[in-house]
Each structure stands twice: as structure tokens, then as C-alpha cells.
Write an enzyme that holds these catalytic residues in place. Structure first.
Site, PDB file in Angstrom:
ATOM      1  N   GLU A  32      86.144  20.017  59.722  1.00 54.47           N
ATOM      2  CA  GLU A  32      85.808  20.900  58.711  1.00 54.47           C
ATOM      3  C   GLU A  32      84.231  21.310  59.137  1.00 54.47           C
ATOM      4  OE1 GLU A  32      86.688  19.324  54.702  1.00 54.47           O
ATOM      5  OE2 GLU A  32      88.082  18.023  55.656  1.00 54.47           O
ATOM      6  N   ARG A  61      80.851  16.614  48.939  1.00 52.55           N
ATOM      7  CA  ARG A  61      80.502  15.845  47.520  1.00 52.55           C
ATOM      8  C   ARG A  61      78.791  16.215  47.234  1.00 52.55           C
ATOM      9  NH1 ARG A  61      83.765  12.765  50.469  1.00 52.55           N
ATOM     10  NH2 ARG A  61      85.194  11.647  49.115  1.00 52.55           N
ATOM     11  N   HIS A  63      90.212  23.557  55.450  1.00 53.48           N
ATOM     12  CA  HIS A  63      90.558  22.266  55.214  1.00 53.48           C
ATOM     13  C   HIS A  63      91.687  21.983  56.245  1.00 53.48           C
ATOM     14  CE1 HIS A  63      91.302  18.306  53.165  1.00 53.48           C
ATOM     15  NE2 HIS A  63      89.868  18.531  53.055  1.00 53.48           N
ATOM     16  N   ALA A  64      91.939  22.548  57.252  1.00 50.91           N
ATOM     17  CA  ALA A  64      93.036  22.396  57.952  1.00 50.91           C
ATOM     18  C   ALA A  64      93.361  20.867  58.692  1.00 50.91           C
ATOM     19  CB  ALA A  64      93.022  23.392  59.276  1.00 50.91           C
ATOM     20  N   TYR A  65      94.453  20.557  58.880  1.00 54.88           N
ATOM     21  CA  TYR A  65      94.741  19.352  59.661  1.00 54.88           C
ATOM     22  C   TYR A  65      95.345  19.596  60.870  1.00 54.88           C
ATOM     23  CZ  TYR A  65      93.534  16.546  55.413  1.00 54.88           C
ATOM     24  OH  TYR A  65      92.949  15.806  54.598  1.00 54.88           O
ATOM     25  N   HIS A  67      84.324  19.946  46.364  1.00 56.05           N
ATOM     26  CA  HIS A  67      85.318  20.860  46.716  1.00 56.05           C
ATOM     27  C   HIS A  67      85.547  21.851  45.691  1.00 56.05           C
ATOM     28  CE1 HIS A  67      85.818  18.653  50.396  1.00 56.05           C
ATOM     29  NE2 HIS A  67      86.756  17.940  50.336  1.00 56.05           N
ATOM     30  N   ASP A  85      86.035   9.650  57.676  1.00 56.40           N
ATOM     31  CA  ASP A  85      85.812  10.584  56.720  1.00 56.40           C
ATOM     32  C   ASP A  85      84.122  10.736  56.750  1.00 56.40           C
ATOM     33  OD1 ASP A  85      86.187  12.310  54.916  1.00 56.40           O
ATOM     34  OD2 ASP A  85      86.387  10.848  53.091  1.00 56.40           O
TER      35      ASP A  85
END
Length: 379
Positions: free
Chosen positions: A343, A104, A204-206, A129, A278
Site C-alpha cells: 500500500e 492509523r 488495499h490490494a492483496y 482507514h 505490517d
């Protein structure tokens, strides 16, 4: 031969010029056609021990990493979608490259060298983003390579002056590199700009080390070498304060789980309602050096992921946005907390916070960043 992760990216031997068996371990398949008629390909790498890493040209997106557990069984640990149409539709940025600025930026503006730059603002009045036209929605140009220590691909993208509201023409390369003799892949970023700008790139991998499609993360333990976190306001924009993680759910300096906080066994106002991680965590050790920043263990499979990075911080997310509306490649819909994002990046809102590590990129300088993921398994 020791591989230096900071070596210039263009020293890689291109497959087209290899001609001496360099293609071994790399395969390319069609992955679909975009609405504009552009073909998208999927690349699969396989190293000497059998680890496979796959990615697609759309968004330079990772789609799988097949790694062994303690019994030798290999499972994909990256959450992914079944086809190209699903990647075009999604807003969750599955394992794609994020930019020009990940995270942000408060007020959707910043000031650099006396010039105020206004960015596109979302409904909350912030920029995040690179919306609404992020790099995850673009077709990257790819060049495959092989060298003595690794195989992989270099993705390139040109972001013109004014793209997403940012000044400066930006030339970016992102390299996915699978090591030949260890179960490890690296993401290497490089960029130059022709005008002063800000830049914050990440992937942005999970992940779910029990295997993508597994429910929850009850068997995961996290150790993160971060001693401070960025305090944020109600819009999750940093206030400028960097507070100690001590005594908070964000203290992962010793191995700890997350589900006790997420499943109602404990509560903290820091995690919000419904609870979720987060948060931007600032690593304790100096940025720039390629060093160990985290270790994640999955107790049932024995899989361990060691993360090394040159970046100063990480955005750690517990998959709070999954709501069962998107089915993964395994055929199961992803629910809240079915994976975590790690990230590595600069801090959110750094352009407005002069005491945060700088994310400014000036003409003549080269932005470089490396993050590596190494996998092992217990017995």
C-alpha cells in the site's frame, strides 16, 4: 508516444466521445444491486497483449489482474471475493480505495493550524482507514476513457466537510489505467479540498503472483527500496522514530523471502506473535518522482511485478488477517499469509509527527499521486 503518468487526469478521451474504435478493449457487465437499489457494474479492460484488469464501482475495487507466467499461462494475481454481497460483508477491504486517511492516527485526533480535530475512535482509541464509514463501502461514480496509450476509468467521490470527522469538502478522482502495449496498470489519484485538511489515499490490494488462491508465499522474493521503517507502539501507532531496516526482517534492499520469518524458521520480536509483516517502510529516494520502489518475483511461475510510485512510503502486510473464513473468487478460503499488500501512501500518524512527510492538503493545492504495477515473465 511516451505516456506521462503525471498528466492531468481529465485529458483522457472519454469513451462516449471517442466514436473511432476507442471502446476496443473495454467491456462492462452487471455485478449486483446494493440494498439501496443502486446497480454496481464490473469493468474489464484488455490490452494488446491480452492482459486483463477488472474492477467494480463499489469501493472502486480491483477484482482481478490476469498476467502471464513464463509458459504464457495467465492467472489472476489479485485476491478477490466471488460476489457483491461478499464485498459488502467483508471487513478486509479487498483491493478497494482507502481514505480519507489510510493508516492509523494516534488518539484519533490531530492539530492543524491551531485547531484540534477529533476523529471517530475505534476500541483501541485510534482512528484507522476512515472507519467506520470508509471509502471502500461507497459507490463511486465512474467515467470510462480511451486514449492512444491506454484504456481505463476515472472514479469520482465527494467527501463532504465533516465526513469521518475531517474538515473540508474533498473532491477525489481515482483513475485505473491499463497500458495498451505493456502489461502494466497505474492507479492515479487527484484531490482538492476547500479547507485545510489531511489526506492519505491508497489501494488495499492483496497479491499472490503464483495466482490468487495459491497457498502461502514461499516462492516469492521481495526487493523494496526502503532504508527506514516507522517504529510503533503496542497499538501499532508510530512513536515518531524512523529506524534503520539494517539487521531486521524489514531489510529488503536485496531480494529476500518472508516465509522463513512467518513459518517458524526464524524469529523476531519486531514481527509480533503470531509473526506478521505490517510495517510502514520509508523509501530511500525522494518522494514526488515517479520511480521504481519495489520488485517482486515469484520463482515458480516466473512472474515479476515492478512497482513504481510517487509516494514516500509503503505499508507492507503479509496477509496476517486471513483466517479461512472467507472464500475467494477461486473457491478456496484465504488463509494467513496467502497474499501480501503493498500500500503506497504517506506514513501513518503523519498529522501528529511534524518530521514525517506532510499529508496536509490546503485549498488551492491539488493532491496528486501515481502508483504503477508492471508485469513481466521469465522464460
Amino acid at each position: 508516444m511516451t505516456h506521462n503518468p503525471m498528466r492531468p487526469l481529465l485529458l483522457a478521451v472519454l469513451l462516449a466521445a471517442a466514436g473511432q474504435g476507442g471502446c476496443t478493449g473495454i467491456s462492462v457487465q452487471p455485478f449486483g444491486i446494493l440494498a439501496g437499489g443502486q446497480a454496481v457494474q464490473r469493468v474489464t479492460l484488455e490490452n494488446d497483449s491480452g492482459m486483463r484488469l477488472s474492477y467494480i464501482d463499489y469501493g472502486a475495487t480491483l477484482v482481478s489482474a490476469d498476467v502471464a507466467g513464463k509458459g504464457g499461462e495467465r492467472r489472476n494475481v489479485i485476491l478477490s471475493l466471488p460476489d457483491l454481497d461478499a464485498y459488502v460483508r467483508t471487513k478486509r477491504r479487498f483491493a478497494s480505495v482507502i481514505g480519507r486517511y489510510a493508516g492509523r492516527i494516534g488518539g484519533a485526533r490531530y492539530t492543524l493550524d491551531g485547531r484540534t480535530v477529533q476523529l471517530p475512535a475505534n476500541a483501541k482509541g485510534i482512528a484507522i482507514h476512515g472507519e467506520p464509514n470508509g471509502y471502500e463501502k461507497r459507490l463511486w461514480q465512474r467515467q470510462d476513457f480511451a486514449d492512444a496509450a491506454s484504456i481505463g476509468s476515472i472514479y469520482r467521490l465527494v467527501s463532504e466537510d465533516g465526513d469521518q470527522g475531517f474538515p473540508g469538502r474533498l473532491e477525489i478522482s481515482v483513475t485505473y489505467r491499463l497500458m495498451r502495449r505493456s502489461d502494466e496498470f497505474r492507479i492515479e489519484y487527484a484531490a482538492t479540498a476547500d479547507a485545510p485538511t489531511v489526506l492519505n489515499l491508497t489501494n488495499h490490494a492483496y497479491f499472490n503472483l503464483a495466482g490468487a488462491g495459491s497457498a502461502g508465499m514461499a516462492s516469492h522474493r521481495f526487493r523494496i527500496a526502503a532504508d527506514r521503517y516507522a517504529v510503533t507502539d503496542e497499538k501499532k501507532v508510530p512513536t515518531g522514530e524512523l529506524a534503520s531496516v539494517a539487521g531486521t526482517p524489514l531489510d529488503f534492499r536485496r531480494p529476500a523471502g518472508v516465509m522463513q520469518w512467518l513459518a517458524g524458521g526464524a524469529s523476531s520480536a519486531l514481527l509480533g506473535t503470531p509473526p506478521g509483516f505490517d510495517h510502514a517502510l520509508l523509501f530511500a529516494k525522494k518522494q514526488g518522482a515517479y520511480r521504481l520502489v519495489a520488485v517482486v518475483d515469484e520463482l515458480e511461475s516466473g512472474r515479476r511485478m515492478e512497482i513504481r510510485s510517487t509516494e514516500p512510503s509503503v505499508l507492507f502486510n503479509s496477509g496476517n488477517g486471513f483466517d479461512g473464513t472467507e472464500a475467494g473468487s477461486e473457491g478456496r478460503a484465504y488463509a494467513r499469509y496467502d497474499g501480501f499488500a503493498f500500500e503506497t501512501q504517506g506514513l501513518p500518524d503523519a498529522p501528529n509527527q511534524p518530521h514525517f512527510p506532510s499529508t496536509v492538503l490546503r485549498p488551492g493545492a491539488v493532491f496528486r499521486s501515481v502508483t504503477g504495477f508492471r508485469f513481466t515473465a521469465g522464460r
